[in-house]
Design a protein around this motif. Sequence first.
Motif, PDB file in Angstrom:
ATOM      1  N   ASN A  13     -13.369 -25.293 -42.428  1.00  0.00           N
ATOM      2  CA  ASN A  13     -14.398 -25.101 -43.271  1.00  0.00           C
ATOM      3  C   ASN A  13     -13.872 -24.197 -44.477  1.00  0.00           C
ATOM      4  O   ASN A  13     -12.897 -23.569 -44.212  1.00  0.00           O
ATOM      5  N   ILE A  14     -14.417 -24.037 -45.483  1.00  0.00           N
ATOM      6  CA  ILE A  14     -14.120 -23.248 -46.565  1.00  0.00           C
ATOM      7  C   ILE A  14     -13.879 -21.661 -46.103  1.00  0.00           C
ATOM      8  O   ILE A  14     -12.900 -20.855 -46.340  1.00  0.00           O
ATOM      9  N   ARG A  15     -14.816 -21.251 -45.285  1.00  0.00           N
ATOM     10  CA  ARG A  15     -14.629 -19.678 -44.675  1.00  0.00           C
ATOM     11  C   ARG A  15     -13.520 -19.548 -43.981  1.00  0.00           C
ATOM     12  O   ARG A  15     -12.787 -18.553 -43.980  1.00  0.00           O
ATOM     13  N   THR A  16     -13.139 -20.570 -43.220  1.00  0.00           N
ATOM     14  CA  THR A  16     -12.218 -20.421 -42.315  1.00  0.00           C
ATOM     15  C   THR A  16     -10.696 -20.382 -42.982  1.00  0.00           C
ATOM     16  O   THR A  16      -9.805 -19.877 -42.979  1.00  0.00           O
ATOM     17  N   LEU A  17     -10.857 -21.417 -44.104  1.00  0.00           N
ATOM     18  CA  LEU A  17      -9.643 -21.434 -44.924  1.00  0.00           C
ATOM     19  C   LEU A  17      -9.371 -20.083 -45.759  1.00  0.00           C
ATOM     20  O   LEU A  17      -8.233 -19.630 -45.642  1.00  0.00           O
ATOM     21  N   HIS A  18     -10.478 -19.410 -46.332  1.00  0.00           N
ATOM     22  CA  HIS A  18     -10.204 -18.306 -46.839  1.00  0.00           C
ATOM     23  C   HIS A  18      -9.615 -17.148 -45.940  1.00  0.00           C
ATOM     24  O   HIS A  18      -8.846 -16.370 -46.310  1.00  0.00           O
ATOM     25  N   ARG A  19     -10.252 -16.955 -45.085  1.00  0.00           N
ATOM     26  CA  ARG A  19     -10.048 -16.018 -43.810  1.00  0.00           C
ATOM     27  C   ARG A  19      -8.570 -16.243 -43.504  1.00  0.00           C
ATOM     28  O   ARG A  19      -7.982 -15.017 -43.220  1.00  0.00           O
TER      29      ARG A  19
END
Length: 341
Positions: free
Chosen positions: A266-272
Motif C-alpha cells: 500500500n501507499i504508506r508501506t511504499l513511502h516508509r
Amino acid sequence: MTELGEISSGALQQYLAHADKLGLDTPAALTWAGLKPDQPLRPEARVAGRDFQRLLERLIEQSGDPLFGLHTSAFIQPGSYHVMGYIAMSVHTLHEALAKVMLYERLVGDMGTTDINMESAQAQIRWHCRYPEQPVRRHLIDNVLSSWLCYAQWLTGNDDLAPAEVLLEHPRPSDELVAEYEQVFHCPVHFEQSHSALVGAPDLLMLPIRQPDPLLLSTLEAHATAQLAQLGIETSLSQRVRQCIKDAIGHTLPRKESVAERLGMNIRTLHRHLADEGQSWQKLLDEIRLDQAKQLLRTTDQAQTCIADALGYSDIRSFQRSFKRHTGQTPGQFRKNGHDL
C-alpha cells in the motif's frame, strides 16, 4: 550457489576464445572442470564459480601464458557482459555506463564488484575480485581492467582512449612483462598496490557514447531487472520503483497507487520503505523526469510543450520552472549548449 557464486556463459567466451587461439583443447578442459562442452554456448546458462575457477586453472596451466587474463581482452564484445553490455551501449556517457555496470554486474557474474572513487582530483574505477586463490585471482583482475579499457574505446569510438595510470595489487613481474602490461593499457602500470584500478582525469568519464539509444535503454533495463529477479538477486525498492516509473512515463503520469499495487504494497508501506532507503516518491519522479527531459532535448527536436506533456507536467511553465530549478538552465539553454554546465 557456492560461495563463489556463478558466472554467465557469455563471460566465459573471452577465455575460451583465447584458449582456442593458442590451440588448447578447450572441450577437454571444460570436461575436466565438470562442465559440458556445449554449456558456454547456451546464452542463458550459468556456470558455478568453483567450476569456472577449475577451468581457468586448467587453461592457465596449459597455455604457459603468464599474461593469459590480460590477453583475453582482445576478444571482448558486448555479449561478454550479458545484457549489461548492451545497456552500456545505450547511455550517453562513460560515467552513465559505469553506473549501469555497478547496478547490473551480477548478471555477468559474481566474480567481483565495481566502484568509482575520487582521490586527489583523479577518478579511480576500482574492481574488487571475490576469488581469493592464485593464479586465478590475478588473471581475473587483468581480464576485467583490460577488457574495460577495450570496451570503453569501442563505446566512445576512441581507439586512443587510455587511463593516466593503472594500479594492480599483483607482485611486480619481470621488466619484459611490465612492458607488455603498459603496451596493453597505454600508460604506466604500478604493482603491489592496495587495490586494482584504472585511474584518470574525471572529465574522461564524461566522454560521450557514440550511439546512445534512450528508447532501447528502457527496454533493456526492464529485461535486466526481470533477469535479476529470476536469479533471486535482490534489488532495492527504489530501483524497482524507478523501473515502474520509467515504464509508465511518456504514456501517462505514473500514479503512486498503481506503482504500489504493482509492487504488492500500500501507499504508506511504499513511502516508509523508500524513506528507509533515503528516497521519496517525488525525488525519484523528479530525477527520472529530468533524465528523460535531458535525453529528449539532446536527441530530438520536439517542442518543449510536447516534452512537458509527455513527462506529465501540467503545462510548459511547470516544466520550465522544474528544469531550471534542478539544472540552473532553461530547457532552451540546455538544448543549445547540448550538455550540463
